[in-house]
Scaffold this active site. Sequence first.
Site, mmCIF file in Angstrom:
data_model
loop_
_atom_site.group_PDB
_atom_site.id
_atom_site.type_symbol
_atom_site.label_atom_id
_atom_site.label_comp_id
_atom_site.label_asym_id
_atom_site.label_seq_id
_atom_site.Cartn_x
_atom_site.Cartn_y
_atom_site.Cartn_z
ATOM 1 N N GLU A 246 0.826 -1.206 0.000
ATOM 2 C CA GLU A 246 0.000 0.000 0.000
ATOM 3 C C GLU A 246 0.860 1.256 0.000
ATOM 4 O O GLU A 246 1.781 1.379 0.813
ATOM 5 C CB GLU A 246 -0.898 0.017 1.240
ATOM 6 N N ASP B 86 -6.000 2.629 -1.693
ATOM 7 C CA ASP B 86 -6.816 3.386 -0.751
ATOM 8 C C ASP B 86 -7.166 4.733 -1.387
ATOM 9 O O ASP B 86 -6.284 5.522 -1.711
ATOM 10 C CB ASP B 86 -6.031 3.586 0.550
ATOM 11 N N GLU C 287 -11.985 2.271 6.214
ATOM 12 C CA GLU C 287 -10.882 2.551 7.126
ATOM 13 C C GLU C 287 -10.830 4.055 7.380
ATOM 14 O O GLU C 287 -9.859 4.727 7.054
ATOM 15 C CB GLU C 287 -9.549 2.053 6.553
#
Length: 265
Positions: A143, A178, A240
């Site tokens: 990530e 993300d 998240e």
Amino acid sequence: MPQFSANISTLFCELPILDRIAAARKAGFRAVEIQFPYATPVTEIANACESAGVDVVLFNAPPGNFDAGERGLAALPGREEEFQAAVRTACDYVRVLKPVGVNILAGIPDVDADEKACWATLINNLNYAAEELQAAGTRALVEPLNNLDVKGFFIPTSELVVKAITEAGHKNLALQYDFYHARMMETDPVAELERWYDHIAHMQFADNGGRHEPGTGDIDWQGVFTTIRKLGYSGWVGAEYIPSGATTDSLDWLPTFSDWAGINS
């Protein structure tokens, strides 16, 4: 069609960690993510998940000294043995919890670190993690963390992550995408999703501007989830974010996003 998971390291924090699992299920989630589960015995997590009827789909490998500001070890020359030990610890949890992936964080090299040495260390460590996690039964995810929130993070963009996993060349490596981090890097998160989709194995979201629930920032969520639907993504999308109030008061997005993503159709 995609499915939503709740990251219980940021959601339901009004409750003790194990109680958050049942709370997530009650709120409508069938899976949870945990950033760093290692302070809780893995059997306790597994038992709580079994009781609630919830799966654990994602967690991070140990990041080094988190309290001291470390955010991963993979790109830190000289700490290869510590990195390998962290991967082995993650594998112990993988064998019990059976997530779809484990996030390998690159970390924040010293300001005077040699960039080429950090890159070579990252590539070698990614291959090690990919092999070990494959043997344990899951995927190694990578990530990018934006370098505004995490100053000095070695690979802050999806472009750099894809470059790293391509160079490493292991079939068990994939991008963890993300939308919040993409937007914080001043990119169009929908365009980035389309650009890197073939490399993505897991998605997460929070709104831009405080990292709170959707609707508190400037991300086009209808565009996000209609694009996810158009692309045919069938994996997990992790919530998240940091709720601006009580977690249960922040979940108004869930039915709307489900409709946009085609979950209820």
